[in-house]
Design an enzyme around this catalytic site. Structure first.
Site, PDB file in Angstrom:
ATOM      1  N   CYS A  16      -7.069 -14.156  -6.783  1.00  0.00           N
ATOM      2  CA  CYS A  16      -7.041 -15.265  -6.575  1.00  0.00           C
ATOM      3  C   CYS A  16      -5.653 -15.671  -6.239  1.00  0.00           C
ATOM      4  CB  CYS A  16      -7.407 -16.095  -7.816  1.00  0.00           C
ATOM      5  SG  CYS A  16      -6.343 -15.919  -9.315  1.00  0.00           S
ATOM      6  N   GLU A  44      -2.718 -13.054  -6.692  1.00  0.00           N
ATOM      7  CA  GLU A  44      -2.065 -11.922  -6.935  1.00  0.00           C
ATOM      8  C   GLU A  44      -1.346 -11.113  -5.494  1.00  0.00           C
ATOM      9  OE1 GLU A  44      -4.944 -11.378 -10.307  1.00  0.00           O
ATOM     10  OE2 GLU A  44      -4.858 -12.088  -8.232  1.00  0.00           O
TER      11      GLU A  44
END
Length: 892
Positions: free
Chosen positions: A497, A499
Site C-alpha cells: 500500500c 512501502e
C-alpha cells in the site's frame, strides 16, 4: 486570490467556473459490467484444490532437495488448478477456480487449521482465537462470510468453506502438525530467554501479528524475464545455466553449489506456469467447440490462441503481454499467504506492446476494455489469513499497487500514453484494486497530472500521490551501501500500500527496439516488527508495565516516579526497545525458517538478479536486501499524548502524573467504546464520574495538538523521528541488514486503538488511534490544511520508508475544472514542501453515515482507508467510524 481578482475583472464568477466540468466519463465496457454484476453477488470462497495438489506432490517428492521439492509442489498446485472461463471474459485465470477464491497454506501456519478442522469434524465449538483475532472486526457486508450458514463454514470471519471440503482440510493440515513454518520457528523461538516476554507482548496486542502470517509481499513484481524470453526461452536458459553451474562451487564454498539446484527448481516452476496457461487454452477450445453463440465462440478461440502462445513464447501483442503479467502475478500470490505484491509501473513496462498494437490498428477502446477487465482480476485476489490479519490489518484488501509517472532511465518524465489509459480505465471501471499511485515529479506533463487529479476527486480513493524525489532520496540513503546508483533509484515505486521498494531498469527487446523497463529487485520490504502501537507503549509506561485490560505484566515494572519529561520519554524508549529486541529476534527466526523450507519459487524466477546469481530470494539472490522494517501505528495519538503530558504535568504542573493516569484509567468519566460500540474519537457518553474528571479532560483536549503549525507539538514529532532514525539501524534483520521506519496504519489503528485505554490527548478507551502517520487526529487541526502541511514537514521524509497523510475533502471543494486545478495545486504544494505522500477521500460524512445505516444500498461505495481503497461494506465498524469523523475540509 490574484487569480480570482483577474477573473472577477473579466466578469467570471466562481460559480460559473464550478459549472465548467471535465468531459463525461464513459461507461465501462459491457464485459466489465457483466462480470461485476456477478462479483457483487459472490462470497469469498475457500477451497482445498490447490492445497491438495501442493501436499500430494510434496509427499511424492519426499527426500528431494527442498528447493526443488518446493518448486515442484507450487508448480503442481498451479498446473492442477481447474480452469474456469466466463463467456464474456477476455483476460482469464484466477487465484482459484472461483472468481473470489482463496485457499489455506498449512505448511506455513498449521495450528489454526488443525484445531479448526478437528472441531468441525467433531461438530464441536471452534477453537479459541488469539488476542489479535478476537479484537479485530471484519466488515459484515459484501463478499465476507463472517458467520457460518447452511452447509458453509465461516473461517477467520471472512472465508466460506463448504462442509464437504472439511475432510480434505483435516487431511492436508494434519500432515503439517509440528513441521510447519509456524511450528518449527516457535520451537526455536522458545529457546530465547525473552520468549515469555514475547507472549505477553502479543497477548496485549502491542504488536499485531507474526511474520510467518504474510511472509511475502510489500514488494514490486518484475516481469522482465518472461516478457523478454518467454517460458520456453527460460527453460533453455535454465539448461544452459545447469550445464555451467551444476557441480561447480564458483568460488563460493557456502552457496556456490546451490546455483545448480536453483536452476533445476526454476525449470520445475516454469513448466508448472506453462501447463497452467495450456490448461486454460484447452478449456477455451473445449468451450468453443460447444458454444452455439458465434460471438462467444470467437472470444473463446481468441482466448485459446493467447493462452497457447504465452504458454511457450514471449508475448507478441499487448493482450498477450497483459495476460502474461496477470498469470505471473497470480503465480506469486499463490505460493504464500501474502499482501502487497505490487504490480509496479505496468504502463511503462507494457508501453512497447501497446505502441505496436496501436500502429497495427488496435483501438484505444479495445485497450481500455482489457485494462478494465484487468482491474476485476486484481480486485478478486484474496489473502487467506487469520481474522487479525484479514480484518484487523488488511480490511479484506491485498494492496496490489500500480504506480504511474516518476522518471525513466534517462531522468526524464516516465509517463507513457498507456498510463493515461490506465487512469481512464480506473475512472470507468471503479474497483478497489489495483489501487493507483502517482509518483509525482515536477517533470510530469500537466495534462497527465490533471487527469490523475480528476480521477482522485471522483471519490474512489485513487490515485494517491507520492513524492518521486523524496522516494529517490530514500532509495539512495537506504540502499547506497548495497550499490544503489541514480539509475536504479529512478526505478523505485510502491510495494504494497505504501512501502517504498527498490527497482532497476532492464532492456526489453521488442518490435525492433530496446526499451528500458522498470521492475522490482528486492524481497519483501516489510516483514520485520509488525505494527507496534506507540500509544500502547506509553500507556504501559504510566501503568508500570501492567496491561490493565488483560491484567498481565507486559514489561518489567520500572518503579520510577518519572519526575521529568525526559525521564518519561526515556522509559518509553526503554520499553519500546525491550519489545523490539525480542520481537525482532523471533521474527528473524520465523523468516529464516520460512526461507529454508518455503523458499519462493515463482518470485525467485521473476527477480532477475536471482536468475543471474543462481540464488533464490531467501539466499539474498535479489539485488537489494536491506529492506526489512519496523512498522509503527498511532504516531499522532502518541505525539499529542506526549504534548498533553508535557504541558499539563511537567510544564504547568497543574496535575501530577498519578492524577493524569487515574483520569485515563477511569476514561475521563465517560463510557468506553467497548460499552457504546462507537469507535469514533469524538463520541462521548458520560458516566457518574464525568464531573470529577471534567477539568482534567478539558485540559487534555485543549493541550497543544499536532497539525496546527504549533512548534510545541510539532517539535515532539521531529524529535521522535530523529530518535528512530538513529535507533532502528541498531536492529538487524534476518538478511543481516539494518532496519528502518515504516509508517503505515493500514487498519491496525482500529484494532490497536481498541485495546488501548484512554490517552492523555483526550482520546477515550477503545476508540481508534489517529490514522496514517502525519494525518492530524480528527477534529484537532484547527488552522486549515496548509498549517497541517507545515506540521507534517518538520522532518525530512526521505529518512524513512514512507510517511502517510490522509485527507478528506467535501465534494463541493473540488467541483468542476477549477476544483481539479485546486486539488492538483494542493498536492503540488505539499510535494514542494517535502511531503512524501497524500491521499484523499472526496466524499461527505453525511453520505458515509447513511451508508453505515443502510449498507445494502451502497454496495459499490468505496473509500480510502489508508494506503488502499476498499468497499465500504467490507470494512469493519471501527474503521468506518474513524473514516466518518476524519476532519472534512470544505475549502482547499
Amino acid at each position: 486570490m490574484k487569480l480570482q481578482e483577474i477573473l472577477k475583472a473579466r466578469g467570471i464568477t466562481d460559480e460559473q467556473l464550478k459549472e465548467v466540468q471535465e468531459q463525461d466519463i464513459p461507461a465501462a465496457a459491457e464485459s466489465f459490467q457483466r462480470i461485476m454484476d456477478i462479483y457483487y453477488l459472490l462470497k469469498v470462497t475457500a477451497d482445498m484444490e490447490s492445497a491438495y495438489w501442493y501436499n500430494r506432490v510434496w509427499w511424492e517428492n519426499d527426500g528431494d532437495l527442498l528447493e526443488v521439492r518446493r518448486a515442484k509442489a507450487v508448480a503442481a498446485s498451479l498446473a492442477h488448478s481447474t480452469p474456469t472461463i466466463l463467456p464474456y471474459e477476455k483476460l482469464v485465470m484466477n487465484k482459484t477456480k472461483h472468481l473470489r477464491g482463496a485457499f489455506p497454506f498449512p505448511w506455513v501456519c498449521a495450528s489454526f487449521f488443525n484445531s479448526l478442522a478437528e472441531s468441525l469434524m467433531e461438530e464441536a465449538e471452534a477453537p479459541a482465537e488469539n488476542e489479535a483475532d478476537s479484537v479485530s472486526v471484519v466488515g459484515a457486508g459484501g463478499g465476507n462470510v463472517t458467520e457460518s450458514y447452511g452447509e458453509v463454514i465461516s473461517i477467520a470471519k471472512k472465508f466460506g468453506m463448504r462442509k464437504e471440503d472439511i475432510p480434505v482440510l483435516v487431511k492436508v493440515s494434519k500432515y503439517w502438525d509440528g513441521i510447519s513454518v509456524e511450528d518449527i520457528s516457535t520451537k526455536y523461538a522458545k529457546t530465547l530467554p525473552g520468549f515469555e516476554q514475547l507472549q505477553n507482548i502479543m497477548d496485549s496486542v502491542l504488536v499485531m501479528f507474526d511474520s510467518f502470517a504474510i511472509p511475502q509481499g510489500r514488494e514490486v513484481m518484475n516481469y522482465y524475464m518472461p516478457l523478454q524470453y518467454g517460458f520456453d526461452g527460460i527453460l533453455e536458459l535454465c539448461d544452459e545455466k545447469i550445464a555451467k553451474t551444476m557441480g561447480e562451487a564458483g568460488g563460493d564454498g557456502v552457496l556456490g553449489m546451490s546455483r545448480g539446484y536453483y536452476y533445476a527448481a526454476m525449470k520445475e516452476i516454469v513448466k508448472g506456469l506453462s501447463q497452467w496457461c495450456e490448461n486454460y487454452a484447452r478449456k477455451a477450445e473445449d468451450l468453443a467447440s460447444r458454444e452455439p453463440d458465434e460471438a462467444y465462440k470467437k472470444n473463446y478461440l481468441e482466448i485459446a490462441q493467447v493462452m497457447h502462445n504465452i504458454a511457450h513464447k514471449r508475448p507478441s501483442t499487448f493482450r498477450e503481454a497483459l495476460q502474461m503479467t496477470l498469470c505471473l502475478h497470480l503465480g506469486v500470490v499463490n505460493e504464500d499467504p501474502q499482501s502487497g505484491q505490487s504490480i509496479g509501473r505496468l504502463g511503462q513496462v507494457l508501453q512497447p506492446f501497446y505502441e505496436k498494437d496501436i500502429a497495427d490498428g488496435t483501438t484505444t477502446e479495445e485497450v481500455v476494455e482489457l485494462l478494465e477487465l484487468y482491474r476485476i482480476k486484481i480486485t478478486c485476489i484474496e489473502c487467506f489469513a487469520s481474522a487479525g490479519v484479514s480484518g484487523g490489518v488488511l480490511s479484506s484488501n491485498t494492496f496490489n499497487n500500480l504506480s504511474l509517472g516518476g522518471q525513466n532511465y534517462d531522468g526524464l518524465s516516465a509517463v507513457t500514453p498507456l498510463e493515461y489509459l490506465i487512469i481512464e480505465a480506473g475512472m470507468r471501471a471503479q474497483t478497489p484494486q489495483p489501487t493507483l499511485s502517482i509518483l509525482y515529479d515536477e517533470k510530469l506533463p500537466e495534462d497527465f497530472l490533471m487527469k490523475a487529479a480528476a480521477c482522485t476527486k471522483l471519490g474512489i480513493g485513487y490515485p494517491a500521490w507520492m513524492n518521486n524525489q523524496v522516494g529517490m532520496n530514500f532509495m539512495l540513503r537506504q540502499y547506497g551501501p548495497e550499490g544503489m546508483d541514480l539509475y536504479d533509484a529512478r526505478a523505485w515505486c510502491l510495494g504494497g500500500c505504501l512501502e517504498s521498494a527498490p527497482g532497476c531498469f532492464l532492456p526489453l527487446e521488442y518490435n525492433g527496439k530496446v526499451t528500458m523497463i522498470p521492475g522490482g529487485v528486492s524481497p519483501t520490504c516489510g516483514t520485520g516488527i509488525h505494527f507496534t502501537g506507540l500509544p500502547k507503549v506509553l500507556e504501559l509506561v504510566l501503568t508500570n508495565g501492567v496491561d490493565k485490560r488483560t491484567g498481565k505484566q507486559v514489561f518489567p515494572p520500572h518503579n520510577k516516579k518519572l519526575e521529568t519529561f525526559d525521564e518519561l520519554l526515556d522509559q518509553w524508549k526503554e520499553y519500546l526497545d525491550i519489545s523490539n529486541r525480542i520481537v525482532n529476534k523471533v521474527n528473524n527466526i520465523q523468516m529464516d525458517v520460512w526461507r529454508k523450507y518455503n523458499m519462493p519459487a515463482v518470485n525467485s524466477l521473476l527477480k532477475p538478479d536471482c536468475f543471474k546469481k543462481g540464488q533464490h530470494i531467501g539466499n539474498c539472490g535479489a539485488r537489494y536486501n536491506a529492506c526489512i522494517n519496523f512498522e509503527s501505528c498511532g504516531t499522532i495519538t502518541f505525539i499529542n499524548s506526549l504534548a498533553s503530558l508535557k504541558k499539563n504535568v511537567y510544564d504547568t504542573k497543574k496535575y501530577t502524573l498519578e492524577e493524569m493516569t487515574d483520569a485515563m484509567l477511569h476514561n475521563f468519566g465517560f463510557r468506553t467504546a467497548y460499552d457504546t460500540g462507537v469507535f469514533s474519537p469524538d463520541y462521548h457518553e458520560s458516566t457518574d464520574d464525568a464531573q470529577k474528571y471534567a477539568e482534567i479532560f478539558a485540559d487534555c483536549i485543549n493541550a497543544p495538538k499536532y497539525g496546527n503549525a504549533d512548534p510545541y507539538a510539532d517539535q515532539l514529532l521531529r524529535d521522535y523521528h530523529m530518535y528512530l532514525l538513529h535507533y532502528l539501524p541498531t536492529l538487524e534483520s534476518f538478511f543481516g541488514k539494518p532496519e528502518y521506519l515504516c509508517q503505515i496504519s493500514v487498519s491496525t489503528h482500529g484494532t490497536q486503538g481498541f485495546i488501548t485505554l484512554a490517552t492523555a490527548d483526550g482520546r477515550l478507551a477503545g476508540t481508534t488511534y489517529s490514522d496514517g502517520s502525519v494525518s492530524a487526529a480528527p477534529g484537532t487541526d484547527k488552522n486549515g490544511v496548509y498549517a497541517l502541511f507545515e506540521s507534517a514537514t518538520v522532518y525530512d521524509h526521505s529518512q524513512n520508508q514512507n510517511a502517510q497523510m490522509n485527507l478528506k475533502l467535501h465534494p463541493s471543494s473540488v467541483q468542476g475544472v477549477q476544483g481539479t486545478r485546486k486539488l492538483l495545486e494542493l498536492v503540488r504544494t505539499y510535494m514542494r514542501k517535502g511531503g512524501f505522500h497524500v491521499q484523499f477521500n472526496v466524499i461527505s460524512s453525511d453520505t458515509l453515515k447513511e451508508a453505515q445505516k443502510t449498507p445494502d444500498q451502497y454496495r459499490d461505495l468505496m473509500v480510502r482507508v489508508a494506503g488502499f481503497t476498499q468497499y465500504w461494506c467490507e470494512i469493519g465498524k471501527p474503521i468506518q467510524d474513524e473514516v466518518i469523523y476524519r476532519t472534512e475540509y470544505e475549502e482547499v
